[in-house]
Design a protein around this motif. Structure first.
Motif, PDB file in Angstrom:
ATOM      1  N   GLY A 136       1.035  12.890   4.067  1.00 37.08           N
ATOM      2  CA  GLY A 136       0.654  11.559   4.512  1.00 37.08           C
ATOM      3  C   GLY A 136       1.734  10.765   5.197  1.00 37.08           C
ATOM      4  N   ASP A 137       2.892  11.358   5.454  1.00 36.55           N
ATOM      5  CA  ASP A 137       3.992  10.604   6.062  1.00 36.55           C
ATOM      6  C   ASP A 137       3.714  10.220   7.515  1.00 36.55           C
ATOM      7  N   ARG A 138       2.848  10.944   8.193  1.00 32.54           N
ATOM      8  CA  ARG A 138       2.620  10.661   9.611  1.00 32.54           C
ATOM      9  C   ARG A 138       1.897   9.343   9.840  1.00 32.54           C
ATOM     10  N   THR A 139       1.215   8.826   8.841  1.00 27.84           N
ATOM     11  CA  THR A 139       0.530   7.534   8.978  1.00 27.84           C
ATOM     12  C   THR A 139       1.194   6.439   8.159  1.00 27.84           C
ATOM     13  N   ALA A 140       2.341   6.730   7.549  1.00 22.70           N
ATOM     14  CA  ALA A 140       3.034   5.726   6.735  1.00 22.70           C
ATOM     15  C   ALA A 140       3.896   4.849   7.644  1.00 22.70           C
ATOM     16  N   LEU A 141       3.439   3.647   7.902  1.00 25.45           N
ATOM     17  CA  LEU A 141       4.160   2.733   8.794  1.00 25.45           C
ATOM     18  C   LEU A 141       5.083   1.788   8.054  1.00 25.45           C
ATOM     19  N   PHE A 142       4.878   1.602   6.747  1.00 32.16           N
ATOM     20  CA  PHE A 142       5.643   0.610   5.996  1.00 32.16           C
ATOM     21  C   PHE A 142       6.284   1.224   4.751  1.00 32.16           C
TER      22      PHE A 142
ATOM     23  N   VAL B 200       0.845  -1.202   0.000  1.00 39.98           N
ATOM     24  CA  VAL B 200       0.000   0.000   0.000  1.00 39.98           C
ATOM     25  C   VAL B 200       0.876   1.247   0.000  1.00 39.98           C
ATOM     26  N   ASP B 201       1.877   1.278   0.872  1.00 35.68           N
ATOM     27  CA  ASP B 201       2.764   2.444   0.923  1.00 35.68           C
ATOM     28  C   ASP B 201       3.616   2.555  -0.337  1.00 35.68           C
ATOM     29  N   ALA B 202       4.061   1.415  -0.875  1.00 34.96           N
ATOM     30  CA  ALA B 202       4.851   1.450  -2.105  1.00 34.96           C
ATOM     31  C   ALA B 202       4.034   1.998  -3.272  1.00 34.96           C
ATOM     32  N   SER B 203       2.753   1.641  -3.340  1.00 34.90           N
ATOM     33  CA  SER B 203       1.881   2.155  -4.404  1.00 34.90           C
ATOM     34  C   SER B 203       1.652   3.654  -4.243  1.00 34.90           C
ATOM     35  N   LEU B 204       1.453   4.098  -3.016  1.00 31.62           N
ATOM     36  CA  LEU B 204       1.262   5.532  -2.783  1.00 31.62           C
ATOM     37  C   LEU B 204       2.533   6.314  -3.060  1.00 31.62           C
ATOM     38  N   GLY B 205       3.683   5.671  -2.918  1.00 28.13           N
ATOM     39  CA  GLY B 205       4.936   6.351  -3.221  1.00 28.13           C
ATOM     40  C   GLY B 205       5.105   6.694  -4.688  1.00 28.13           C
ATOM     41  N   ALA B 206       4.343   6.016  -5.554  1.00 25.67           N
ATOM     42  CA  ALA B 206       4.413   6.316  -6.986  1.00 25.67           C
ATOM     43  C   ALA B 206       3.473   7.433  -7.401  1.00 25.67           C
ATOM     44  N   VAL B 207       2.658   7.938  -6.476  1.00 24.72           N
ATOM     45  CA  VAL B 207       1.728   9.029  -6.782  1.00 24.72           C
ATOM     46  C   VAL B 207       2.420  10.361  -6.495  1.00 24.72           C
ATOM     47  N   PRO B 208       2.417  11.300  -7.436  1.00 26.87           N
ATOM     48  CA  PRO B 208       3.011  12.623  -7.158  1.00 26.87           C
ATOM     49  C   PRO B 208       2.222  13.362  -6.081  1.00 26.87           C
ATOM     50  N   LEU B 209       2.847  13.578  -4.936  1.00 30.68           N
ATOM     51  CA  LEU B 209       2.200  14.228  -3.807  1.00 30.68           C
ATOM     52  C   LEU B 209       3.067  15.370  -3.300  1.00 30.68           C
TER      53      LEU B 209
ATOM     54  N   TRP C  37       9.301   3.146   2.408  1.00 31.96           N
ATOM     55  CA  TRP C  37      10.639   2.648   2.081  1.00 31.96           C
ATOM     56  C   TRP C  37      11.677   3.012   3.138  1.00 31.96           C
ATOM     57  N   HIS C  38      11.430   4.074   3.914  1.00 32.51           N
ATOM     58  CA  HIS C  38      12.391   4.473   4.933  1.00 32.51           C
ATOM     59  C   HIS C  38      12.011   3.970   6.326  1.00 32.51           C
ATOM     60  N   ALA C  39      11.048   3.042   6.423  1.00 30.43           N
ATOM     61  CA  ALA C  39      10.703   2.477   7.733  1.00 30.43           C
ATOM     62  C   ALA C  39      11.894   1.731   8.325  1.00 30.43           C
ATOM     63  N   ILE C  40      12.693   1.101   7.478  1.00 30.36           N
ATOM     64  CA  ILE C  40      13.970   0.499   7.864  1.00 30.36           C
ATOM     65  C   ILE C  40      15.061   1.289   7.162  1.00 30.36           C
ATOM     66  N   THR C  41      16.025   1.760   7.925  1.00 27.15           N
ATOM     67  CA  THR C  41      17.053   2.639   7.368  1.00 27.15           C
ATOM     68  C   THR C  41      17.837   1.920   6.272  1.00 27.15           C
ATOM     69  N   PRO C  42      17.836   2.445   5.046  1.00 30.31           N
ATOM     70  CA  PRO C  42      18.621   1.824   3.965  1.00 30.31           C
ATOM     71  C   PRO C  42      20.122   1.950   4.229  1.00 30.31           C
ATOM     72  N   THR C  43      20.866   0.998   3.727  1.00 28.37           N
ATOM     73  CA  THR C  43      22.325   1.007   3.803  1.00 28.37           C
ATOM     74  C   THR C  43      22.893   0.755   2.421  1.00 28.37           C
ATOM     75  N   LEU C  44      24.212   0.894   2.292  1.00 32.83           N
ATOM     76  CA  LEU C  44      24.846   0.611   1.006  1.00 32.83           C
ATOM     77  C   LEU C  44      24.748  -0.869   0.662  1.00 32.83           C
ATOM     78  N   ALA C  45      24.727  -1.721   1.669  1.00 34.68           N
ATOM     79  CA  ALA C  45      24.611  -3.151   1.421  1.00 34.68           C
ATOM     80  C   ALA C  45      23.194  -3.545   1.025  1.00 34.68           C
ATOM     81  N   MET C  46      22.213  -2.822   1.546  1.00 34.57           N
ATOM     82  CA  MET C  46      20.804  -3.109   1.232  1.00 34.57           C
ATOM     83  C   MET C  46      20.097  -1.785   0.996  1.00 34.57           C
ATOM     84  N   MET C  47      19.898  -1.459  -0.284  1.00 38.33           N
ATOM     85  CA  MET C  47      19.358  -0.151  -0.640  1.00 38.33           C
ATOM     86  C   MET C  47      17.873  -0.022  -0.296  1.00 38.33           C
TER      87      MET C  47
END
Length: 259
Positions: free
Chosen positions: A198-204, A184-193, A206-216
């Motif tokens: 809406g970030d305050r209710t985004a629980l899942f 659901v969050d990934a689909s909303l990320g493709a919508v120009p906003l 792409w930045h819910a887990i901090t990206p690293t160079l090993a895992m983007m």
């Protein structure tokens, strides 16, 4: 997908025999279609900045969501079509979990849409921006439809499989329904906003887990792992996992006292 199909063929395909090959064929096509492009000179990741007039064709939120959900949705729909009749057992814990998953998926999608609508409308009133609130909200609703339909179809499959006594397969369908939440969050990320809308209710997101160079994209990696586990449980449960026969267990002929 190939290993799952091999496992199903070795264990024996349940009736109707076309269901598992057709479902795995859809998943295999999607897996091949979404393979990252690479070549002999391809190494690592690079950032490419495109000017605003470059004419790059960006998919809409609905197209992005549909491309991510069509294969598992087709597989779940095929299983639901094949197993919709004949189940009479009622596993209350599984059915309760399915209802909870359905409410979670639907509620999360509704909360995200309402939060984005309120944020976009507030910014439009305050700054009198040129953002069309109606078009933006329509795009948001269309973006959450494919994962929402997938989640509810998986919930229906949980109930059907529980009625047939396929607890392992029902657990896989339940896990697949839960894995829809990050989609659901990934689909909303493709919508120009607007920024941070809406970030305050985004629980899942792409930045819910901090990206690293090993895992983007760790959220996408975890979501894919959960989906693959769900499909493995689903196929194993439908085929019928009986486990290896125990050596100390007497054969049916030895247990039968009749000559």
């Amino acid at each position: 997908m190939g290993l799952l199909l091999t496992f199903a063929l070795v264990r024996g395909l349940p009736a109707p025999r076309w269901t598992i090959p057709a479902a795995l064929a859809a998943l295999l096509v999607d897996a091949v279609w979404t393979l990252p492009a690479g070549g002999p000179g391809h190494s690592g990741y690079v950032w490419v900045l495109q000017p605003s007039d470059a004419g790059v064709d960006m998919p809409s939120g609905f197209e992005s969501a549909l491309s991510a959900c069509w294969a598992p949705l087709a597989a779940v729909a095929l299983f639901l079509l094949a197993w919709r009749h004949g189940g009479e057992r009622r596993r209350r814990p599984l059915i309760a979990a399915a209802v909870l998953a359905g409410f979670s998926v639907t509620g999360y999608a509704v909360v995200r849409v309402i939060d984005i609508w309120l944020e976009v409308r507030a910014r439009h009133v305050q700054s009198r921006s040129i953002i069309d609130v109606t078009d933006t909200v329509t795009a948001v609703i269309l973006a959450v439809l494919p994962p929402l339909v997938l989640g509810l179809t998986a919930v229906a499959l949980v109930v059907v499989l529980a009625g047939h006594g396929r607890r392992l397969a029902a657990a896989g369908a339940f896990l697949l329904a839960v894995s829809v939440l990050p989609s659901v969050d990934a689909s909303l990320g493709a919508v120009p906003l607007p920024l941070y809308a809406g970030d305050r209710t985004a629980l899942f997101s792409w930045h819910a887990i901090t990206p690293t160079l090993a895992m983007m994209q760790p959220v996408l990696a975890v979501t894919t792992l959960v989906e693959m586990t769900a499909l493995l449980l689903l196929i194993a449960g439908i085929v019928g996992w009986r486990g290896p026969a125990r050596a100390d267990q007497p054969s049916p002929a030895a247990r039968d006292p009749r000559p």
